[in-house]
Design a protein around this motif. Structure first.
Motif, PDB file in Angstrom:
ATOM      1  N   TRP A 262       0.870  -1.247   0.033  1.00  0.00           N
ATOM      2  CA  TRP A 262       0.061   0.009  -0.005  1.00  0.00           C
ATOM      3  C   TRP A 262       0.792   1.241  -0.032  1.00  0.00           C
ATOM      4  O   TRP A 262       0.512   2.240  -0.640  1.00  0.00           O
ATOM      5  N   GLN A 263       1.786   1.355   0.698  1.00  0.00           N
ATOM      6  CA  GLN A 263       2.858   2.385   0.817  1.00  0.00           C
ATOM      7  C   GLN A 263       3.466   2.732  -0.291  1.00  0.00           C
ATOM      8  O   GLN A 263       3.561   3.804  -0.818  1.00  0.00           O
ATOM      9  N   ASN A 264       3.907   1.562  -0.972  1.00  0.00           N
ATOM     10  CA  ASN A 264       4.585   1.905  -2.372  1.00  0.00           C
ATOM     11  C   ASN A 264       3.811   2.051  -3.631  1.00  0.00           C
ATOM     12  O   ASN A 264       4.138   2.081  -4.779  1.00  0.00           O
ATOM     13  N   SER A 265       2.476   2.141  -3.454  1.00  0.00           N
ATOM     14  CA  SER A 265       1.598   2.519  -4.497  1.00  0.00           C
ATOM     15  C   SER A 265       0.583   3.485  -3.931  1.00  0.00           C
ATOM     16  O   SER A 265      -0.170   3.919  -4.855  1.00  0.00           O
ATOM     17  N   ALA A 266       1.205   4.277  -3.088  1.00  0.00           N
ATOM     18  CA  ALA A 266       0.178   5.604  -2.555  1.00  0.00           C
ATOM     19  C   ALA A 266       0.910   6.798  -3.106  1.00  0.00           C
ATOM     20  O   ALA A 266       2.244   6.993  -3.668  1.00  0.00           O
ATOM     21  N   ILE A 267      -0.048   7.903  -3.326  1.00  0.00           N
ATOM     22  CA  ILE A 267       0.370   9.132  -4.052  1.00  0.00           C
ATOM     23  C   ILE A 267       0.247  10.042  -3.072  1.00  0.00           C
ATOM     24  O   ILE A 267      -0.981  10.372  -2.767  1.00  0.00           O
ATOM     25  N   GLY A 268       1.381  10.792  -2.500  1.00  0.00           N
ATOM     26  CA  GLY A 268       1.069  12.055  -1.620  1.00  0.00           C
ATOM     27  C   GLY A 268       0.243  11.325  -0.031  1.00  0.00           C
ATOM     28  O   GLY A 268      -0.297  11.990   0.435  1.00  0.00           O
ATOM     29  N   GLY A 269       0.660   9.922  -0.013  1.00  0.00           N
ATOM     30  CA  GLY A 269       0.167   9.317   1.180  1.00  0.00           C
ATOM     31  C   GLY A 269      -1.236   8.996   1.161  1.00  0.00           C
ATOM     32  O   GLY A 269      -1.790   8.378   2.110  1.00  0.00           O
ATOM     33  N   LYS A 270      -1.815   8.835   0.139  1.00  0.00           N
ATOM     34  CA  LYS A 270      -3.176   8.413  -0.095  1.00  0.00           C
ATOM     35  C   LYS A 270      -2.926   7.257  -1.052  1.00  0.00           C
ATOM     36  O   LYS A 270      -2.244   7.464  -2.238  1.00  0.00           O
ATOM     37  N   ASN A 271      -4.086   6.297  -1.155  1.00  0.00           N
ATOM     38  CA  ASN A 271      -4.327   5.372  -2.009  1.00  0.00           C
ATOM     39  C   ASN A 271      -5.138   5.483  -3.131  1.00  0.00           C
ATOM     40  O   ASN A 271      -6.381   5.503  -2.957  1.00  0.00           O
ATOM     41  N   TYR A 272      -4.928   5.935  -4.151  1.00  0.00           N
ATOM     42  CA  TYR A 272      -5.663   6.057  -5.557  1.00  0.00           C
ATOM     43  C   TYR A 272      -5.958   4.672  -6.409  1.00  0.00           C
ATOM     44  O   TYR A 272      -6.476   5.034  -7.459  1.00  0.00           O
ATOM     45  N   GLY A 273      -5.498   3.789  -5.726  1.00  0.00           N
ATOM     46  CA  GLY A 273      -5.520   2.468  -6.492  1.00  0.00           C
ATOM     47  C   GLY A 273      -5.311   1.342  -5.771  1.00  0.00           C
ATOM     48  O   GLY A 273      -4.825   1.372  -4.527  1.00  0.00           O
TER      49      GLY A 273
ATOM     50  N   TYR B  79       9.896  12.516  -0.556  1.00  0.00           N
ATOM     51  CA  TYR B  79       9.698  11.242   0.361  1.00  0.00           C
ATOM     52  C   TYR B  79       9.104  12.059   1.442  1.00  0.00           C
ATOM     53  O   TYR B  79       8.285  11.127   2.328  1.00  0.00           O
ATOM     54  N   LYS B  80       9.196  13.308   1.753  1.00  0.00           N
ATOM     55  CA  LYS B  80       8.247  13.705   2.936  1.00  0.00           C
ATOM     56  C   LYS B  80       7.000  13.734   2.670  1.00  0.00           C
ATOM     57  O   LYS B  80       6.081  13.371   3.647  1.00  0.00           O
ATOM     58  N   LYS B  81       6.362  13.918   1.315  1.00  0.00           N
ATOM     59  CA  LYS B  81       4.928  13.825   0.935  1.00  0.00           C
ATOM     60  C   LYS B  81       4.683  12.267   1.152  1.00  0.00           C
ATOM     61  O   LYS B  81       3.340  12.056   1.410  1.00  0.00           O
ATOM     62  N   LYS B  82       5.529  11.199   0.533  1.00  0.00           N
ATOM     63  CA  LYS B  82       5.146   9.818   0.563  1.00  0.00           C
ATOM     64  C   LYS B  82       4.853   9.299   2.353  1.00  0.00           C
ATOM     65  O   LYS B  82       4.123   8.596   2.535  1.00  0.00           O
ATOM     66  N   LYS B  83       5.579  10.099   3.001  1.00  0.00           N
ATOM     67  CA  LYS B  83       5.467   9.692   4.451  1.00  0.00           C
ATOM     68  C   LYS B  83       4.318  10.494   5.240  1.00  0.00           C
ATOM     69  O   LYS B  83       4.078  10.103   6.543  1.00  0.00           O
TER      70      LYS B  83
END
Length: 507
Positions: free
Chosen positions: A141-152, A501-505
């Motif tokens: 889930w983390q490695n497919s998230a965009i800006g910390g949200k899961n759009y898929g 990286y900050k946005k991802k976390k």
């Protein structure tokens, strides 16, 4: 810094976002009821990939069984892997988005822009309501998230057993009275013994320790040396909450010293800069080399070939190697693309699509999609799944690209593998899970790197090869790294990666 992308013009992308937000794109016929309900079947439009010569037809056995078990009617646009990116471009630009669509690169800038502007459903608050989807590995889930949200919905893949890591001829170890190496010093000694100790027993000095290749812009088969000495999976390493470029780490310099010594001692393939993957594997199967780097899966593929003439042949995937930073073995990203749902799909239908994919995340769904019907398309003996002739006739296995791969041991398996070999591979995967290190920069983009990054990579790799071959001194690397530290454009890459990286976390 993703390498595989599909192109999409900004004009087309902007037009698409406006269309989607206005709700004008077609979302396909709406079915009634949810998968498993007593109402009529839910019609689902989707687009996904196939790798076989021909895609499944409407009368496909697996398709019919999936529809039966989920109370759905599947209208699938199958696209060959050879032109999936091109078809993605056309589909996204058209505004006619299927209700479920596989996006191979979730981090393409245009896809990220579309997601941020509301073109796709943000599934983050809904996933908790789906038992099987929410049980996916957190890293997927983390490695497919965009800006910390899961759009898929991530197309999940096993976390262990992939990547670039040494496989060693265990039968050669046994003949020379050696144990599998666990440290870099032991690895060096094994490579040296394989070169000088006549491990194949033919009385000739015609073997070499390690064979591998390099890429024009990367370390290729030799990446495991650099990664082990840096204690990092790839280009970026997390330190104090930030990502640092390992090109500046002492482990990268130590790698060049280590490999230069190995080259001078004649224990690595001398022609490594020009070797191809097929040549590397041939050197293993023809007893010319005792170690190469790959995923776990080829361990039986190549061992099986060698056992036709040498019943004792045995390729052993190493569990880990210990460097200055500790034990290292690579961890996979856990994801290969994701299925997006356009916002034009009503919320009620979106939930039905999640129910359908939730079924695909069960063992029942995954086994059906991957192997077909038990005792018709496959049999199971001693834990080994064996396909039948009917599986070939029915083109079974194409649907595995639709649902998640739930088998954490998938990379332990190879057709024809004996039970004892499979069980050993499974044990190695279990052990690797204790030490494996993920790539913290997976999915992160840098606009500057996209424009000029490969030029830097090629220059660095060219110098690395020269140093390994002894054509340049190690001080040349010190000089090169020193210049990069004051190169504003190069430093901008790190700044952009860290912003991402900050946005991802920030979930």
């Amino acid at each position: 810094m993703k390498t595989k992308r599909f192109a999409l013009s900004a004009v087309a992308g902007a037009a698409l976002i406006s269309t989607l937000l206005a709700g004008c794109a077609k979302s396909g016929p709406q079915g009634q009821g949810a998968p498993g309900a007593d109402k009529g079947p839910t019609t689902i439009q989707m687009m996904t990939v196939f790798f076989t010569p021909e895609p499944p037809g409407d009368d496909d056995v697996t398709k019919k069984e999936i529809e039966k078990r989920t109370n759905t009617k599947l209208n699938i646009s199958w696209v060959s892997s050879n032109n999936y990116d091109d078809k993605t471009n056309v589909t996204l630009a058209s505004g006619d988005i299927p209700e479920l669509m596989l996006v191979l690169d979730p981090f393409h800038p245009q896809v990220k822009t579309m997601a941020a502007q509301g073109a796709f459903w943000d599934l983050t608050p809904y996933i908790k309501d789906y038992k099987n989807l929410s049980a996916f590995p957190a890293l997927s889930w983390q490695n497919s998230a965009i800006g910390g949200k899961n759009y898929g919905i991530p197309r999940v893949r096993p976390l262990e057993g992939s990547g670039n890591f040494p496989l060693v001829r265990k039968d050669w170890l046994d003949k020379l009275g050696l144990k599998p190496p666990t440290t870099m010093d032991q690895m060096y000694e094994v490579m040296k013994a394989f070169t000088e100790g006549d491990p194949d027993g033919n009385g000739k000095k015609d073997t070499i320790g390690f064979t591998g290749l390099v890429n024009p812009d990367g370390m290729g088969s030799f990446a495991w040396v650099e990664n082990t000495l840096n204690g990092a999976n790839g280009r970026w390493k997390e330190k104090d909450g930030k990502l640092v470029d390992t090109i500046f780490e002492p482990g990268t310099r130590d790698t060049l010293v280590w490999l230069n010594k190995a080259y001078k001692d004649g224990i690595i393939a001398p022609d490594f800069p020009t070797l191809k993957n097929s040549q590397v594997r041939d050197m293993i199967t023809t007893n010319k080399a005792g170690i190469f780097a790959d995923a776990i899966k080829p361990s039986w593929l190549l061992t099986g070939q060698m056992r036709k003439t040498n019943p004792q042949a045995d390729l052993l995937p190493l569990t880990y190697l210990e460097g200055p930073q500790g034990k290292y073995v690579p961890k996979d990203s856990g994801v290969y693309g994701m299925y997006v749902i356009p916002k034009t799909v009503p919320e009620a239908k979106m939930k039905k699509l999640l129910e359908f994919m939730d079924y695909g995340a069960t063992e029942d769904g995954w086994m059906l999609a991957s192997f077909g019907l038990k005792d018709v398309h496959y049999t199971v003996k001693d834990g080994v799944i064996a396909p039948t002739e009917q599986a070939t006739k029915d083109n079974v296995g194409v649907f595995l690209h639709l649902f998640a791969n739930l088998d954490k041991y998938e990379r332990a398996y190879q057709t024809g593998i004996p039970a004892d070999f499979l069980n050993r591979n499974k044990q190695i995967i279990d052990e690797r899970a204790k030490y494996s290190i993920a790539d913290p920069a997976f999915g992160l983009n840098s606009d500057t790197y996209t424009k000029v990054g490969k030029d830097y990579d090629k220059k660095a790799m060219d110098l690395k090869v020269k140093i390994i071959l002894g054509r340049e001194p190690i001080t040349a690397w010190d000089d090169y790294v020193g210049k990069l530290k004051s190169d504003a454009q190069y430093q901008k890459i790190a700044a952009e990666i860290n912003d991402e990286y900050k946005k991802k976390k920030a979930k």
